[in-house]
Design an enzyme around this catalytic site. Structure first.
Site, PDB file in Angstrom:
ATOM      1  N   LYS A  69       0.834  -1.201   0.000  1.00 49.42           N
ATOM      2  CA  LYS A  69       0.000   0.000   0.000  1.00 49.42           C
ATOM      3  C   LYS A  69       0.872   1.255   0.000  1.00 49.42           C
ATOM      4  O   LYS A  69       1.896   1.313   0.688  1.00 49.42           O
ATOM      5  CB  LYS A  69      -0.920  -0.029   1.229  1.00 49.42           C
ATOM      6  N   SER A 147      -9.345   2.952   3.004  1.00 47.71           N
ATOM      7  CA  SER A 147      -8.318   3.563   2.197  1.00 47.71           C
ATOM      8  C   SER A 147      -7.417   2.565   1.487  1.00 47.71           C
ATOM      9  O   SER A 147      -6.643   2.941   0.608  1.00 47.71           O
ATOM     10  CB  SER A 147      -7.459   4.496   3.064  1.00 47.71           C
ATOM     11  N   SER A 171     -10.099   1.013   7.278  1.00 46.45           N
ATOM     12  CA  SER A 171      -9.502   0.975   5.943  1.00 46.45           C
ATOM     13  C   SER A 171      -9.065  -0.388   5.461  1.00 46.45           C
ATOM     14  O   SER A 171      -8.672  -0.539   4.306  1.00 46.45           O
ATOM     15  CB  SER A 171      -8.313   1.944   5.880  1.00 46.45           C
TER      16      SER A 171
END
Length: 457
Positions: A69, A147, A171
């Site tokens: 990520k 996210s 997230s």
């Protein structure tokens, strides 16, 4: 995949080449990756292939393709945090790897590249001012959540079986729910994080099923001295703990927590069917009254607005505007005083206390991960414009630091998945994973094949 490597039915090079080919074909549609390191991945795959040929695999994930990520440090690469306000040339590259990235490398995983995320990690959406829209592989007109948007979209699209998400308000669980995956938010401190920026943030696995999530957690929770808030390491094989039963468990059932977006009928129907699975498997179910009122989440939203504003205000005013959604969301916080912020902090602690009281006497709580189906792909939040309401069923369990997992509990029209959230007592990651695996078996829901031809409607 690991079994196929051991039997030599597959090689890490073949798999990595297939993953890179898949990225080339589907990433222009879903936008899950913002950076691909093909040469580095193939070099790592060749080294893995050699180790398997010699019968000496390196760790638990040797040759397994994955991705990192954007928010996680990866040596030599910049971090944008999804925001066009963060200029890579000014930020410079990361000087070291995040703990979980280091663990993946030590265990032989093949890192394909870095995935997208929403602005500043505060939107339950694939919207990003830096990367553009990341789309849901099951229906590209719909949101993939955030996210950890690119991380979830990549796994759902068949680009690797597991990835790492991070979770400060939901997230990991939000994109797992929207993308039909399993996403586990561990107990706070279970997975070492560095730099550690909040008593709510966690890193954890996103996978296609509970067993793979447990395997990845075995790697991620290994100790790292850089995180001074980490829990004492426990030598637990989470995959070996998945045998269990739902019979006799006492479970509190919540349709919601009392604030945030109303529960949509389609989600209610799938959640009700999931509750029936627990009942049929012999669990004792107790319907609970939502513990909060409609405005109780306001203090938390303001608290997180200040957090994001503090990040934005490190930049010149003109540059802050490059992240328009977060810039507008934090505008009200510019007039808050330190005393007001501390009052909101105390408000979040009151939420924490009340929610911990709710689980007293229960093994687990269950509730919908998301009260709504995936909204329009380009939206930063709900279709009505509310950007914080999507977190209503997830953020409180970051405050309480409890382990919580989202697992698929069905599909509805337009190829949209619904997620079930199972929340455990503090530190009971073993119990949460075991309950999730037991539900996975008892529900009989198949793991859907990856979408070969992505929906372009």
């Amino acid at each position: 995949m690991l079994a196929a490597y051991a039997s030599k039915d597959l090689s890490p090079v073949e798999v990595t080449e297939a993953m890179l080919s898949r990225i080339e074909r589907v990433n222009p549609i879903i936008n899950a990756f913002h950076y691909v390191q093909a040469d580095t991945a193939l070099d790592a795959a060749r080294a893995s292939e050699s180790r398997w040929a010699n019968g000496k695999p390196q760790g638990l994930l040797d040759g397994v393709p994955t991705a990192i990520k954007d928010v996680l440090m990866m040596k030599g690469l910049p971090i944008y945090r999804g925001s066009a306000a963060n200029n890579a040339e000014e930020l410079g590259p990361a000087e070291s790897n995040a703990p979980c990235v280091e663990r993946l490398i030590e265990h032989g995983a093949i890192i394909l590249g870095k995935t997208t995320m929403c602005d500043h990690g505060m939107l339950a959406s694939g919207y990003s001012s830096q990367f553009g829209t990341t789309r849901n592989p099951w229906n590209t007109s719909r949101n993939c959540g955030g996210s950890s948007s690119g991380s979830a979209a990549a796994v759902a699209a068949g680009i690797g079986p597991v990835t790492i998400g991070t979770d400060i308000v939901g997230s990991i669980r939000n994109p797992a729910s929207f993308c039909g995956l399993t996403g586990h938010k561990p107990s706070y401190g279970r997975v070492p994080c560095y730099p550690q920026t909040s008593p709510s943030v966690c890193a954890g696995p996103i996978a296609r099923d509970v067993t793979d999530a447990a395997l990845l957690l075995n790697v991620l929770c290994l100790p790292d001295a850089r995180d001074v808030s980490a829990l004492k390491y426990e030598d637990v094989d989470y995959t070996a703990k998945l045998d269990g039963s739902l019979r006799g468990l006492r479970i509190g059932v919540l349709g919601g927590l009392g604030f945030g977006a109303p529960l949509q009928n389609a989600v209610r129907e799938r959640f009700s069917a999931a509750v029936d699975v627990f009942a049929a498997a012999g669990a004792e179910l107790v319907e609970l009254t939502p513990p909060f009122d409609a405005n109780d989440a306001d203090c938390a939203e303001r608290f997180y607005q200040v957090r994001s504003l503090a990040e934005l205000e490190q930049l010149p005013p003109g540059i802050q505007a490059r992240s328009p959604v977060i810039n507008a969301w934090t505008e009200a916080a510019r007039s808050y005083t330190a005393a007001m912020h501390y009052e909101d902090y105390l408000g979040t602690q009151a939420l924490r206390q009340r929610l911990l009281e709710v689980i007293n006497g229960f093994d687990f709580l269950i509730l919908p991960t998301m009260p709504v189906l995936p909204y329009a792909a380009d939206n930063p939040g709900l279709d009505d414009g509310d950007t914080f309401a999507p977190w209503s069923n997830t953020f409180p369990f970051n405050l309480t630091q409890q382990p919580a997992i989202s697992v698929p509990c069905g599909w509805v029209e337009n190829n949209l998945p619904v997620g079930l959230q199972i929340v455990g007592q503090r530190y009971d990651d073993v119990g949460v994973l075991c309950a999730a695996r037991s539900f996975e078996i008892a529900s009989g829901l198949p793991i859907r094949p990856i979408p070969e031809e992505l929906d372009l409607s």
